[in-house]
Design a protein around this motif. Structure first.
Motif, PDB file in Angstrom:
ATOM      1  N   LYS A 163      45.867  25.627  33.752  1.00 48.47           N
ATOM      2  CA  LYS A 163      46.560  24.336  33.766  1.00 48.47           C
ATOM      3  C   LYS A 163      48.018  24.480  34.202  1.00 48.47           C
ATOM      4  O   LYS A 163      48.795  23.535  34.089  1.00 48.47           O
ATOM      5  CB  LYS A 163      46.498  23.689  32.387  1.00 48.47           C
ATOM      6  N   GLY A 164      48.398  25.662  34.640  1.00 46.90           N
ATOM      7  CA  GLY A 164      49.726  25.835  35.230  1.00 46.90           C
ATOM      8  C   GLY A 164      50.738  26.537  34.355  1.00 46.90           C
ATOM      9  O   GLY A 164      51.884  26.736  34.779  1.00 46.90           O
ATOM     10  N   MET A 165      50.367  26.908  33.113  1.00 42.86           N
ATOM     11  CA  MET A 165      51.332  27.612  32.262  1.00 42.86           C
ATOM     12  C   MET A 165      51.514  29.036  32.778  1.00 42.86           C
ATOM     13  O   MET A 165      50.582  29.614  33.350  1.00 42.86           O
ATOM     14  CB  MET A 165      50.811  27.676  30.816  1.00 42.86           C
ATOM     15  N   ASN A 166      52.717  29.602  32.541  1.00 35.38           N
ATOM     16  CA  ASN A 166      52.858  31.006  32.912  1.00 35.38           C
ATOM     17  C   ASN A 166      52.190  31.867  31.838  1.00 35.38           C
ATOM     18  O   ASN A 166      51.832  31.381  30.759  1.00 35.38           O
ATOM     19  CB  ASN A 166      54.328  31.390  33.151  1.00 35.38           C
ATOM     20  N   ARG A 167      52.051  33.158  32.138  1.00 37.13           N
ATOM     21  CA  ARG A 167      51.232  34.020  31.276  1.00 37.13           C
ATOM     22  C   ARG A 167      51.801  34.106  29.863  1.00 37.13           C
ATOM     23  O   ARG A 167      51.064  34.018  28.873  1.00 37.13           O
ATOM     24  CB  ARG A 167      51.155  35.411  31.917  1.00 37.13           C
TER      25      ARG A 167
ATOM     26  N   MET B  99      46.671  35.385  36.078  1.00 31.32           N
ATOM     27  CA  MET B  99      45.906  36.143  37.082  1.00 31.32           C
ATOM     28  C   MET B  99      45.120  37.274  36.422  1.00 31.32           C
ATOM     29  O   MET B  99      43.993  37.540  36.795  1.00 31.32           O
ATOM     30  CB  MET B  99      46.884  36.721  38.112  1.00 31.32           C
ATOM     31  N   TRP B 100      45.710  37.911  35.420  1.00 36.76           N
ATOM     32  CA  TRP B 100      45.066  39.002  34.710  1.00 36.76           C
ATOM     33  C   TRP B 100      43.770  38.511  34.065  1.00 36.76           C
ATOM     34  O   TRP B 100      42.722  39.142  34.178  1.00 36.76           O
ATOM     35  CB  TRP B 100      46.025  39.585  33.661  1.00 36.76           C
TER      36      TRP B 100
ATOM     37  N   ARG C 269      45.670  25.318  39.149  1.00 40.59           N
ATOM     38  CA  ARG C 269      45.734  26.502  40.023  1.00 40.59           C
ATOM     39  C   ARG C 269      44.526  26.516  40.963  1.00 40.59           C
ATOM     40  O   ARG C 269      43.470  25.991  40.629  1.00 40.59           O
ATOM     41  CB  ARG C 269      45.761  27.783  39.194  1.00 40.59           C
ATOM     42  N   ARG C 270      44.732  27.151  42.117  1.00 39.16           N
ATOM     43  CA  ARG C 270      43.685  27.152  43.145  1.00 39.16           C
ATOM     44  C   ARG C 270      42.730  28.333  42.919  1.00 39.16           C
ATOM     45  O   ARG C 270      42.849  29.386  43.555  1.00 39.16           O
ATOM     46  CB  ARG C 270      44.316  27.224  44.530  1.00 39.16           C
TER      47      ARG C 270
ATOM     48  N   LEU D 186      41.623  31.941  44.982  1.00 39.40           N
ATOM     49  CA  LEU D 186      41.651  33.278  44.369  1.00 39.40           C
ATOM     50  C   LEU D 186      40.295  33.958  44.529  1.00 39.40           C
ATOM     51  O   LEU D 186      40.228  35.151  44.838  1.00 39.40           O
ATOM     52  CB  LEU D 186      42.006  33.165  42.884  1.00 39.40           C
ATOM     53  N   ASP D 187      39.219  33.188  44.331  1.00 44.61           N
ATOM     54  CA  ASP D 187      37.874  33.747  44.514  1.00 44.61           C
ATOM     55  C   ASP D 187      37.681  34.228  45.951  1.00 44.61           C
ATOM     56  O   ASP D 187      37.094  35.290  46.183  1.00 44.61           O
ATOM     57  CB  ASP D 187      36.810  32.690  44.190  1.00 44.61           C
TER      58      ASP D 187
END
Lengths: 199, 244
Positions: free
Chosen positions: B102-106, A1-2, A77-78, A82-83
């Motif tokens: 692609k779904g990996m965590n940070r 997210m960052w 991810r969607r 998020l946008d």
């Protein structure tokens, strides 16, 4: 997210756009300028603050255009959701800024400027589905259409203009909600037009 | 799991001539090089396989997974022909962002991004803004981004375009180091450079499969007097002229 937020330049371009909007709303207040109307052939008082959403809309366009299109189109991810959240957040902040300025100065059009951000952002999102980054022209053209063709003799704004309506005008608020919802719907569902690759 | 395009037809506009027509293609395991002239439909085939473009007719599956499934997108990595440089991100952040998408965590994405950049010999540029990288370096960022999330299928669109000979060698080493569990389809115009090191070759012409099979079978199309080291080029030319 960052990385998504940083990639969208939320802390630079968007923050700058929001700051410019806040400054414009606070400084311009309810000041007007006499401009000619094409329809009525007479000069009408036009609010300076109608222009205030432009830097914020431009910042939003720049932000949404700062993307890894290929990776985001194949993401798990969607990103479009998020946008949508980012756009709603910016519109909410614009309204909050307008509300704060209204409380501090009592300006009649401060909150309306925030509402206008939502309306013009809706137009922007609808247009960018069809014309990509050139969509920034849509809110600018709308503002100029309002200024030069939206007022009848006597200074009354036509029903379609939305922007000159004061704080608390229900039809204008509904129009802003409708435009924003339409823009978000198109942004979330329609894929950009594909261009052929030479290979 | 095999990637399979079934009866795929695709045109960029409904009224336009299809780029791919009723194409049936099953991607064999190992490394497959996709060859063809400009406009043959190589990038379109890769885009269909990546799930970024949907066929007008037909379908694309990885095993039982349709290309619209989230699990499909997680299992497939695609490096497009044009690599975008994210203005605000460094090379490492851009690779990590792709992993996160692609779904990996940070944390995992951040760790894997360093490994992926090291594999393409770009560790020293990890903290450089992506927009400041050269074209060849940016392509290596694209390769690293394709490697970052341990996909089962790698789709690489002209990965060596714009790379210097040393970078191409590094790329070939990366390909050679991939485990047998990873299936690779890469398009290229560097016939001599890559075709002889692949397991399979597919030749696409005017939206149709002209040849698909083992590399040995492909090289067998070369004239017997072809210069050693240029057999792949000769085989490709012979195949192109036969169809001509």
């Amino acid at each position: 997210m960052w990385w998504w937020l940083k990639g969208r330049r939320a802390f630079s371009v968007l923050a700058w756009g929001l700051g410019a909007f806040a400054a414009a709303v606070a400084v311009l207040g309810d000041a007007t300028v006499e401009l000619p109307s094409i329809l009525s052939g007479s000069a009408n008082p036009v609010l300076f603050v109608l222009m205030a959403p432009i830097p914020l809309c431009a910042a939003l366009e720049l932000s949404l255009g700062s993307r890894l299109a290929e990776a985001e189109e194949t993401a798990t991810r969607r990103v479009r959701a998020l946008d949508a959240g980012l756009v709603l957040g910016v519109c909410a902040l614009a309204l909050a800024v307008g509300g704060a300025v209204h409380l501090l100065t009592g300006d009649t059009y401060a909150v309306a400027a925030g509402r206008n951000v939502a309306f013009l952002t809706g137009l922007l999102l609808c247009a960018r589905v069809f014309v990509g980054q050139a969509a920034i022209a849509a809110p600018v053209l709308w503002i100029f259409a309002v200024i030069f063709a939206g007022f009848s003799r006597g200074g009354h704004a036509a029903f379609w203009t939305v922007l000159p309506e004061p704080n608390g005008d229900l039809p204008a608020a509904l129009a802003a909600c409708l435009a924003l919802a339409s823009g978000l719907l198109l942004h979330g569902t329609v894929r950009p037009t594909e261009t052929p690759s030479p290979n | 799991m095999t990637l399979h395009l079934r009866a795929c037809t695709y045109a960029y506009r409904p009224w336009a001539r299809p780029v791919l027509s009723n194409l049936d293609y099953q991607l064999p395991p190992g490394v497959t090089v996709l060859l063809g002239p400009n406009g043959a439909g190589k990038s379109t085939l890769l885009r269909l396989a990546a799930g970024v473009t949907r066929p007008r007719t037909g379908n694309v599956h990885l095993g039982d997974l349709p290309s619209r499934a989230r699990a499909y997108r997680g299992a497939v990595a695609w490096m497009p022909q044009h690599i975008t440089a994210m203005t605000a991100l460094t090379a490492r952040e851009q690779v990590a962002y792709t992993g996160w998408l692609k779904g990996m965590n940070r944390t995992d994405a951040w760790t894997a991004s360093a490994t992926a950049l090291a594999r393409v010999d770009l560790a020293d540029q990890a903290d450089t803004r992506a927009r400041r990288l050269s074209g060849g370096q940016l392509r290596r960022v694209g390769v690293a981004a394709a490697l970052v999330h341990q996909a089962r299928v790698l789709l690489l669109d002209e990965p060596t375009a714009g790379m210097d000979p040393r970078q191409r060698r590094i790329f070939r080493d990366v390909l050679a180091a991939l485990t047998d569990e990873v299936t690779v389809l890469l398009s290229t115009h560097d016939v001599a450079d890559l075709a002889e090191e692949s397991d399979h070759v597919t030749v696409l012409q005017a939206g149709r499969i002209r040849y698909t099979g083992t590399t040995d079978g492909f090289l067998a199309h070369a004239p017997t007097d072809a210069t050693p080291g240029r057999r792949a080029e000769a085989a490709y030319t012979a195949l192109s002229e036969t169809s001509g």
